[in-house]
Scaffold this active site. Structure first.
Site, PDB file in Angstrom:
ATOM      1  N   HIS A  49       0.800  -1.358  -0.052  1.00 50.34           N
ATOM      2  CA  HIS A  49       0.062  -0.013   0.010  1.00 50.34           C
ATOM      3  C   HIS A  49       1.034   1.289   0.028  1.00 50.34           C
ATOM      4  CE1 HIS A  49      -3.960  -2.062   0.686  1.00 50.34           C
ATOM      5  NE2 HIS A  49      -3.303  -2.692   1.525  1.00 50.34           N
ATOM      6  N   ILE A 335      -2.007  -6.816  13.609  1.00 52.23           N
ATOM      7  CA  ILE A 335      -1.522  -6.309  12.343  1.00 52.23           C
ATOM      8  C   ILE A 335      -2.194  -6.596  11.357  1.00 52.23           C
ATOM      9  CG2 ILE A 335       0.943  -5.768  11.221  1.00 52.23           C
ATOM     10  CD1 ILE A 335       1.246  -5.514  13.989  1.00 52.23           C
ATOM     11  N   CYS A 402       1.915 -26.805 -15.814  1.00 54.59           N
ATOM     12  CA  CYS A 402       1.054 -25.539 -15.717  1.00 54.59           C
ATOM     13  C   CYS A 402       2.147 -24.427 -15.563  1.00 54.59           C
ATOM     14  CB  CYS A 402      -0.118 -25.584 -14.828  1.00 54.59           C
ATOM     15  SG  CYS A 402      -1.312 -26.714 -15.278  1.00 54.59           S
TER      16      CYS A 402
END
Lengths: 476, 416
Positions: A49, A335, A402
């Site tokens: 962020h 947190i 994959c």
């Protein structure tokens, strides 16, 4: 006797462990599960962020902005993928555009750089698949993405390479003693002696606090459900898209991940325990909101859905402090988001401001901050690959088709720090089983490689620790 | 760089038949690339019988069926690389692969046959709610554990999806001593073969719940129970119809998806109906010289048809290598009313041979008519007593019928 024992192998415990491993200290990490990173650190959005969201003056704001600055180097040293993709908070009305102005102001006060309000045209230029209803956005160029479990595993692995000790399957039930002489007991009768304790137990943080008499720490759990889309749709969006926060909350996000999947979620539901089941209502609400954010969401490319439970404190801020009752105990709990972003900054603060008061910190001369990523092979050039295959032919044998993961990488993950002892642990380190077939083809082979490398029968190989055995017995 | 006339990607039933046929049609420098340690593909784990009834007029097990083709490959001068995974494919027919012996290497081919098969749709793709403990497998994974590895993944089982592998595994798990409580199918019909419903469920008293799906999986470390619910016409669960089964294992048999990552890699156009390449009647994709066959092209019910289709692709690839690129005078063949897909999607009209069209219907229909038309003109009409999505249908366009075609074809099911 350890100098410090950290309880909880999530991103906070792991980052602190790694930072403490720079110093001449005997340190240990206790994890109640069979592998590290089994709680909220493995099932979150993986967003770095920018820091405009947290209240001015809060610990969240402080550590978020610091952590955001530290993350690129932290990830680079640990060999973890980090992408500075930038975040967009999208507004769907002119009222919401006003909220974006407020967010921008708050961000500036928090010290976030480069925040910019975009009009619809600028937004569409950045994200062509944005909803036709979107009117503008707040652009945060410092926003980023990182793989949360890769980061946690790498931090703990690097700490172990530098001498830290990891004890898994250690479920703490009792803590006796005083600073300089604690004994920590597990449910099944193990004990560890330590001079000091750091509580990073996530959802279990309140219980650990109570064990040392700190009943003032109150934590709750909030479940978030996610849907993950195939890498084939990885270019659907390139930034992290948030809704404008309202009184009702932040809503979900739509983001690319560092591995080029698309992640949708999370929901937010109060839960009393750590139950990480998904629900039809939850997943439907993720789908509904994703369709509000973007048009033509490629939901046909869904490869899995999952949920994580995030612990939050009644202070609605991080708790990072010494125990009020017991010298030698430090709590790092509650947190929630932006905890992942904040982790390196929290680790630095705890070391330099809290541990420093208890111990004389002397840096080790031989600390090596570098860790090679667990899966790396497919990103090498053909010549580099052939050089490795020449001496280690198991790198020429692809197990997970994959994600193109080789036998060599799986063996390495089982052997290196922190050792992967089960299928999910191998998956988090190597991505084997994380692709579009979800392990349908490779799981039996991965299980055999684990069994062989650890020298155990196949019946003892588990999906994710005790009680989750893959097969029960031999056929008749 | 190695050079081959034809590279076949995949050594399962499709790749084997294609390679043999290409060889017998005159191509001589052929390589099969197989990622497993033996040829035969998924047939190796299909130890039940019922294979080969159409082709050999006898009932073989999967490994027996594969063995016949593997022997044929051995009898010819065809190169085989095992334990070799293809990692990329380019439009100019360069195949890059990796194995422990050769490392990363590139093969240049004159023609390529795609025969990579398919994968099973996973639980994750369905957004089925609940926890994520051990004991959740796709039916094929469970089949591998039981038949190849020799281990039982569980003892008390619920199966979602009535695809053939799910039905086969219901019987297999039962024979190995497990209790199979139920097979649920969200659709009003099974997608499996009728004979499998009879022989794998009915004969063992295993209930099949049509119009039902799993609405919740419970259990922390290991599955402890599942909840199933009836669904409405829109396939949404109906509240109040929940049934709970205590069990330790859930198997998913909810569809097969052609594995076309390499196909996309090479820039070949795919059909969103079959999820395989768009091909003409000779199984050539829209990249000249690249052919596709078997389950990578469209999911077949019977391996016998895979072999037949792959022989066609092999022959066409040999023809391409020997005679070079041909001009196509083709029309599109489109799925119309009540038809979910048609293959081939392109048909050359100037051929002196018959063309077989494969298709599936989109529901259960009785006393209906298949109609292949070209604009207003009906080319072929055929009555059908019963048509179900689980059984692939065919229609033969004879060479003289081909001559009547002067525009795109539409195949539809009428009178339903």
């Amino acid at each position: 006797m350890y100098d410090l024992t950290i309880i909880g192998g999530g991103v906070i415990g792991g980052s602190i462990l790694r930072n403490l491993s720079r110093y001449d200290l005997k340190i240990c990490l206790l994890e109640k599960e069979d592998d590290v990173c089994m709680g909220q650190s493995k099932a979150n959005s993986g967003i770095v962020h920018a820091g405009f969201d947290a209240a001015v003056g809060s610990l969240k704001a402080k550590f978020n902005v610091l952590g955001n600055e530290m993350m690129p180097d932290f990830a680079k040293e640990l060999g973890v993928k980090y992408v500075n993709n930038g975040s967009l908070v999208v507004a769907f009305s002119f009222e919401e555009m006003k909220t974006l102005e407020e967010l921008r102001e708050r961000g500036i006060k928090n010290g976030v750089k480069g925040l910019e309000i975009l009009d619809r045209e600028e937004l569409v230029n950045k994200e062509p698949n944005i909803s036709d209803e979107a009117v503008g956005a707040l652009f945060a160029p410092t926003g980023g993405i990182v793989c949360p479990y890769e980061l946690t595993i790498a931090a703990i692995g690097n700490a172990m390479d530098n001498g830290a000790v990891l004890i898994t399957n250690f479920d703490v039930c009792k803590i006796d003693g005083e600073f300089g002489n604690f004994t920590v007991y597990s449910q099944d009768g193990q004990k560890v002696e330590t001079k000091a304790v750091i509580n990073c137990a996530g959802l279990g943080g309140q219980k650990i606090a109570e064990l040392v008499g700190d009943d003032y720490i109150k934590l709750g759990g909030r479940k978030g459900e996610y849907i993950l889309l195939d890498r084939e749709s990885g270019d659907f969006v390139s930034h992290t898209l948030f809704f404008t926060p309202t009184a009702k909350g932040k809503g979900i996000l739509v983001s690319q991940t560092v591995d080029k999947n698309i992640i949708l979620g999370p929901t937010a539901e109060e839960v009393s325990d750590g139950d990480t089941s998904t629900s039809a209502d939850g997943l439907n609400s993720v789908i509904e909101k994703a369709n509000k954010m973007c048009k033509n969401v490629p939901l046909y490319n869904t490869i899995t859905s999952f949920a994580g439970v995030r612990a939050y404190s009644d202070r609605h801020d991080f708790i990072i402090e010494e125990s009020k009752n017991k010298k030698g105990v430090i709590h790092c709990v509650g947190i929630e988001s932006p905890g992942l972003t904040s982790a390196p900054a929290i680790a630095k603060y705890v070391t330099e401001n809290l541990v420093d008061k208890l111990f004389d910190l002397r840096e080790k001369k031989d600390f090596n901050p570098i860790r090679k990523p667990d899966y790396f092979f497919k990103n090498l050039s053909d010549d580099e690959k052939n050089e490795i295959i020449k001496t280690s032919p198991e790198y020429g044998h692809i197990i997970c088709r994959c994600e193109q993961i080789t036998e060599g990488e799986i063996i390495r993950a089982v052997k290196e720090n922190p050792p992967a002892k089960n299928i999910d642990a191998v998956k988090r380190r190597t991505r084997a089983g994380m692709g579009r077939c979800q392990g349908g083809f490779c799981q039996p082979q991965v299980a055999e490689i684990i069994a062989e490398t650890l020298g155990i029968p196949l019946t003892e190989v588990t999906k994710s620790g005790k009680g989750s055995n893959l097969v029960l017995e031999r056929t008749k | 760089m190695m050079n081959y006339d034809i590279v076949v990607i995949g050594g399962g039933p499709a790749g084997l038949a294609a390679a043999i046929s290409a060889y017998d049609s005159g191509a001589k420098n052929i390589l099969i690339l197989e990622r497993e340690d033996k040829l035969g593909g998924i047939l190796n784990q299909c130890i039940h019988n019922g294979f080969g009834l159409t082709r050999f007029k006898e009932s073989l097990s999967g490994p027996e069926y594969a063995y016949r083709f593997i022997e044929e490959v051995k009898n010819r001068d065809i190169d085989v690389f095992l334990n070799t995974t293809v990692i990329s494919l380019s439009k100019d027919k360069k195949v890059t692969a990796i194995n422990s012996e050769n490392g990363v290497f590139t093969v240049k081919a004159k023609a390529i046959i795609l025969a990579m098969g398919c994968r099973e749709r996973s639980r994750g793709a369905l957004n089925i709610a609940g926890s994520r403990p051990a004991g959740i497998y796709s039916a094929g994974t469970a089949q591998k554990y039981v038949n190849i590895k020799g281990y039982m993944p569980g003892k008390s089982v619920v199966i979602l999806g009535s695809g053939d592998i799910g039905l086969i595994m219901a019987r297999r798990m039962t024979l190995e001593g497990a209790k199979v409580h139920a097979v649920c199918e969200i659709m009003p019909y099974s997608s499996g073969l009728k004979r499998n419903i009879v022989q794998c469920l009915d004969d063992f008293g295993i209930p099949l719940y049509l119009n039902h799906t799993i609405t919740k999986i419970e259990g922390k470390e290991r599955v402890t129970a599942v909840e199933i619910s009836e669904v409405d016409e829109k396939r949404k669960p109906i509240k109040g119809t929940e049934m709970r089964f205590e069990c330790d294992t859930v198997l998913f048999s909810v569809g097969l998806i052609p594995e076309n990552e390499l196909t996309k890699n090479a820039g070949i156009s795919l059909s969103n109906r079959t999820r395989g390449a768009i091909v003409s009647q000779n199984r050539e994709t829209d990249v000249p010289g690249i052919f596709a066959c078997g389950n990578v092209l469209h999911v077949h019910d019977l391996v016998d048809f895979v072999s037949e289709e792959s022989e066609l692709a092999g022959k066409s690839a040999a023809d391409y290598v020997i005679n070079g690129e041909k001009e196509h005078n083709s029309v599109n063949c489109i799925n119309g009313k009540n038809i979910s897909y048609v293959l081939p999607q392109k048909i050359d009209t100037d051929l002196e041979e018959n063309v077989k069209v494969f298709f599936r219907v989109s529901g259960t229909f009785k006393n209906c008519t298949f109609k292949l038309s070209c604009g207003d003109k009906v080319i072929i009409e055929r009555k059908k007593k019963i048509a179900v999505p689980g059984e692939m249908e065919t229609l033969l366009i004879t060479s003289d019928k081909l001559k009547e075609i002067d525009g795109d074809l539409t195949l539809s099911l009428e009178g339903a």
